[in-house]
Scaffold this motif. Structure first.
Motif, short mmCIF file in Angstrom:
data_model
loop_
_atom_site.label_atom_id
_atom_site.label_comp_id
_atom_site.label_asym_id
_atom_site.label_seq_id
_atom_site.Cartn_x
_atom_site.Cartn_y
_atom_site.Cartn_z
N GLU A 192 0.84 -1.21 0.00
CA GLU A 192 0.00 0.00 0.00
C GLU A 192 0.87 1.25 0.00
OE1 GLU A 192 -3.28 0.41 -0.34
OE2 GLU A 192 -3.44 -1.76 -0.65
N LEU A 193 1.92 1.23 0.80
CA LEU A 193 2.83 2.38 0.86
C LEU A 193 3.50 2.60 -0.48
CD1 LEU A 193 4.04 4.52 2.76
CD2 LEU A 193 5.85 2.87 3.29
N GLU A 194 3.85 1.51 -1.15
CA GLU A 194 4.47 1.62 -2.47
C GLU A 194 3.50 2.21 -3.50
OE1 GLU A 194 7.52 1.55 -5.07
OE2 GLU A 194 7.65 1.03 -2.95
N LYS A 195 2.22 1.80 -3.40
CA LYS A 195 1.20 2.35 -4.30
C LYS A 195 1.05 3.85 -4.09
CE LYS A 195 -1.73 -1.73 -4.87
NZ LYS A 195 -3.02 -2.34 -4.53
N VAL A 196 1.03 4.26 -2.82
CA VAL A 196 0.88 5.69 -2.49
C VAL A 196 2.07 6.47 -3.04
CG1 VAL A 196 0.84 7.35 -0.59
CG2 VAL A 196 -0.58 5.29 -0.48
N ARG A 197 3.26 5.93 -2.91
CA ARG A 197 4.46 6.60 -3.41
C ARG A 197 4.41 6.75 -4.92
NH1 ARG A 197 9.26 3.63 0.03
NH2 ARG A 197 8.87 4.70 2.00
N LYS A 198 3.91 5.71 -5.61
CA LYS A 198 3.82 5.78 -7.06
C LYS A 198 2.80 6.82 -7.52
CE LYS A 198 5.39 1.13 -8.21
NZ LYS A 198 5.02 -0.18 -8.76
N LEU A 199 1.69 6.93 -6.77
CA LEU A 199 0.64 7.90 -7.13
C LEU A 199 1.09 9.33 -6.86
CD1 LEU A 199 -2.53 6.03 -5.83
CD2 LEU A 199 -1.84 6.39 -8.21
N SER A 200 1.91 9.54 -5.84
CA SER A 200 2.31 10.92 -5.50
C SER A 200 3.46 11.40 -6.32
CB SER A 200 2.65 10.99 -4.01
OG SER A 200 3.74 10.12 -3.72
#
Length: 200
Positions: A192-200
């Motif tokens: 989830e943290l990796e997904k958030v980093r990719k989106l930001s």
């Protein structure tokens, strides 16, 4: 005086003509006689294509067999199978503690590559990074469980206490399940943290 009789001279042999002694070779063989008779070029092409298809089929079957081969059992599956086998054996407490300690240490070695399996309890206790590879919330319970097993090991041979043995087996099983669940949660949180980093 004795005179030797002269032998009459032998007539000289006629010279041999060597060229006449060599046999004559056959005249050239016609090209038509050298042609292969019986195998058609279409048959050769068909055989080649059939051989290529057969090789392709064999390669396909080998790859498919490798893909469908069952995966080796995980560290959790191995530990659970051994715990179930121990339940049916119902050994005395000391033997049960020794076996449970081995099961838990092998699980830790297979799951987290912790070297606890290859250490004495004293070495394990002195190592500052012992159990650091498992989630923090599971470290204390795991350490306390291993301490219980050590107490049973040095307690000497004890009477068979099936209720206490069953309780220790259940506690070991729950500890392994807790470690597995905590690791899964940590892995999901990392995704989830990796997904958030990719989106930001």
């Amino acid at each position: 005086m004795i005179t030797l009789a002269q032998t009459p001279a032998t007539p000289t042999a006629q010279p041999i003509d060597l060229l006449k002694c060599i046999p004559e070779l056959e005249k050239g063989i016609p090209a038509e006689a050298l042609e292969s008779s019986g195998i058609s070029p279409w048959l050769l092409w068909g055989g080649s294509v059939g051989l290529i298809l057969l090789i392709g089929l064999v390669v396909f079957l080998i790859i498919r067999k490798k893909k469908t081969a069952p995966l080796p059992p995980s560290a959790e599956e191995i530990a659970m199978q051994r715990l179930e086998a121990l339940r049916t054996l119902q050994p005395d407490l000391r033997a049960c503690g020794l076996e449970l300690s081995m099961i838990l240490r092998e699980y830790l070695a297979g799951k987290t590559e912790d070297p606890a399996l290859y250490e004495t309890h004293e070495e394990f206790s002195r190592r500052l990074d012992a159990l650091s590879a498992i989630p923090r919330e599971c470290q204390y319970a795991t350490r306390m469980l291993l301490e219980k097993f050590v107490e049973l090991k040095y307690a000497g041979r004890q009477e068979n206490a099936p209720q206490l043995a069953a309780q220790l087996i259940a506690e070991t099983e729950q500890t392994i399940l807790n470690i597995q669940e905590a690791q899964q949660k940590a892995a999901e949180a990392a995704k989830e943290l990796e997904k958030v980093r990719k989106l930001s």
